[in-house]
Design an enzyme around this catalytic site. Sequence first.
Site, PDB file in Angstrom:
ATOM      1  N   MET A 157       0.859  -1.189   0.000  1.00 58.05           N
ATOM      2  CA  MET A 157       0.000   0.000   0.000  1.00 58.05           C
ATOM      3  C   MET A 157       0.894   1.238   0.000  1.00 58.05           C
ATOM      4  SD  MET A 157      -3.172  -1.012   0.242  1.00 58.05           S
ATOM      5  CE  MET A 157      -2.909  -2.429  -0.794  1.00 58.05           C
ATOM      6  N   LYS A 158       0.426   2.292  -0.619  1.00 52.24           N
ATOM      7  CA  LYS A 158       1.245   3.508  -0.649  1.00 52.24           C
ATOM      8  C   LYS A 158       0.693   4.483   0.397  1.00 52.24           C
ATOM      9  CE  LYS A 158       3.602   6.468  -3.978  1.00 52.24           C
ATOM     10  NZ  LYS A 158       4.964   6.240  -3.486  1.00 52.24           N
ATOM     11  N   ALA A 159       1.075   4.231   1.647  1.00 54.30           N
ATOM     12  CA  ALA A 159       0.583   5.050   2.755  1.00 54.30           C
ATOM     13  C   ALA A 159       1.739   5.833   3.368  1.00 54.30           C
ATOM     14  CB  ALA A 159      -0.057   4.156   3.807  1.00 54.30           C
ATOM     15  N   TYR A 163       6.611   5.193   4.748  1.00 54.96           N
ATOM     16  CA  TYR A 163       7.835   5.839   4.278  1.00 54.96           C
ATOM     17  C   TYR A 163       8.833   6.098   5.391  1.00 54.96           C
ATOM     18  CZ  TYR A 163       6.295   5.347  -0.314  1.00 54.96           C
ATOM     19  OH  TYR A 163       5.947   4.748  -1.493  1.00 54.96           O
TER      20      TYR A 163
END
Length: 305
Positions: A157-159, A163
């Site tokens: 998922m790109k949450a 990062y």
Amino acid sequence: MTKRADHIWMDGSLRRWEDATVHVMSHALHYGSSVFEGIRVYETPDGPAVFRLEDHIARLFKSARLYRIEWPYTQEELVEACRETVRANGIKCGYIRPLAFRGAGPIGVCARDTPIHVIIAAFPWGVYLGDGALENGVDVCVSSWNRLAPNTVPPGMKAGGNYLSSILIGYEAKDRGFHEGIGLGRDGLLSEGSGENLFLVEDGVIRTPPGAASILKGITRDTAIKLLADLGHAVIEQPLPREALYTCDEAFFTGTAVEITPIRSIDGFTVGNGERPVTRAVQKAFFGLFDGSTPDSQGWLNHIG
Ligand code: PMP
């Protein structure tokens, strides 16, 4: 605050860059509850075009679903809002950053009754890993930090919160004098760079870690696999041991930011003999999409009229 463009789309309309602000009690600031995308705009003979815009927005909606971020907009509306933001800022070649996040409301990790804010920034942007990276390649290391383990914070998922892992890998690499770091999974197998997917070529075979290897399945990764297929090269998605880094003939990263960037050395080992026929071919096909020398047979370019 570095001003990169004139306008930011926020919660349904364009605002001046300096007026697109949030409250310090925003949930996302405290708990990382944001989802986002990075998308490139390329100058083409038919004017600026956004690359795989619909695919990026579709992934954004998947990331949002997992974190119960309910959208006040449809995917089509978000696609249109991205186009509007590019147009309003006169971007010919640059980057789009749509982001949705939990704003200020009741305090608490699991607060759901928080407003959802959506912003879209668009600004001019160049090469991510420094001048010459696309031609000369980059020097990378294996990070001492593992990537996010499966069934913890999902790497697919790109949450925003994901990062923190990328920051640890990227800072460590740069502090050690490398351009970028590669993370291993908890099983010691290869996963990806802090913000890019990894491909290795050895004895004519092209391999990349599979979706289950603690990676974000990149849209550029998918693009590279399809372009390589058009060139007659199959890509094998399979678990890869660390030593494959040191014996390969070619290695490259793919990602919206890095585009297709050759890797010149890994942990001080020079990759191959410096010749990069496969990397060069896929770079040519990729950048050809934007100068018209590669036909856009998949309809990946969304032209800004
Ligand atoms: N992995 C990570 C961790 C990333 O942040 C990115 C950039 N979005 C990628 C891979 C590459 O994904 P894409 O090609 O969709 O930009």
